[in-house]
Design an enzyme around this catalytic site. Sequence first.
Site, short mmCIF file in Angstrom:
data_model
loop_
_atom_site.label_atom_id
_atom_site.label_comp_id
_atom_site.label_asym_id
_atom_site.label_seq_id
_atom_site.Cartn_x
_atom_site.Cartn_y
_atom_site.Cartn_z
N GLY A 152 -2.93 4.40 1.83
CA GLY A 152 -3.49 3.53 2.39
C GLY A 152 -4.06 2.66 1.53
O GLY A 152 -4.93 1.65 1.92
N ILE A 153 -3.88 2.71 0.23
CA ILE A 153 -4.53 2.05 -0.80
C ILE A 153 -3.57 0.94 -1.39
O ILE A 153 -2.27 1.44 -1.54
CB ILE A 153 -5.62 2.42 -1.76
CG1 ILE A 153 -4.69 3.78 -2.49
CG2 ILE A 153 -6.81 3.02 -1.06
CD1 ILE A 153 -5.48 4.51 -3.56
N CYS A 163 0.84 -1.15 0.13
CA CYS A 163 0.02 0.12 -0.11
C CYS A 163 0.93 1.19 -0.07
O CYS A 163 1.83 1.26 0.62
CB CYS A 163 -0.85 -0.03 1.34
SG CYS A 163 -2.14 -1.42 1.17
N ASP A 164 0.48 2.43 -0.75
CA ASP A 164 0.86 3.61 -0.59
C ASP A 164 0.84 4.51 0.51
O ASP A 164 0.00 3.95 1.27
CB ASP A 164 0.89 4.42 -1.98
CG ASP A 164 -0.80 4.59 -2.35
OD1 ASP A 164 -1.46 4.56 -1.28
OD2 ASP A 164 -0.78 4.56 -3.42
N ILE A 165 1.02 5.66 0.45
CA ILE A 165 0.84 6.51 1.56
C ILE A 165 -0.65 6.72 1.75
O ILE A 165 -1.13 7.27 2.99
CB ILE A 165 1.56 8.05 1.38
CG1 ILE A 165 1.60 8.64 2.54
CG2 ILE A 165 0.98 8.73 0.26
CD1 ILE A 165 2.82 9.70 2.52
#
Length: 134
Positions: A20-21, A16-18
Site C-alpha cells: 500500500g505504499i 503502489c505495491d502490495i
Amino acid sequence: MKYCFETRMAVRDYECDIEGIVNNAIYLHYCEHTRHLFLKTCGLSFAEMHQKGVDAVVARMSLQYKVPLRPDDEFDSRLALTKEGIKYVFHHDLFRVADGQLCFRGKVELVCIVGGRLAQSEDYDRAFAKYIQP
C-alpha cells in the site's frame, strides 16, 4: 539548498505495491518527470535536444527513502541544481502536502553526450546558467 523549480503531483493507485505504499522505482519516474518539466521552463525540449545530437543521460543516482507516500497523497517535487565539472547535479526532494513531511531525497547526476561523445553542452549550460547554485 535553494530550490529552482517545483511541481505538484499525486500518487496514483497503480503506483503502489502490495504494502500500500509507492513502489521504490516509481520515485525515479517522479524525479524524471520533474526534470523534464524543468527543462521546458528553461526553454529546452528533451526530444529536440536529442534530434540535435545532444543527450543528457543519468550517470549516477543516490536515493534516500524517508517516509512512504500512499495512494492519493499529493506531494510537491522540488528541484535544486548544481554543477560539478561536466556533471549537472539535480537535487530532488519530495514533500507530502498534507503534513509537509520529507518523503524522498534524491541526487541525480547527469552528463551530456554530444555527437556520441562525453562533452559539455553549450545549450544546457546556457539554459541552466541562472539556476545553477555554487
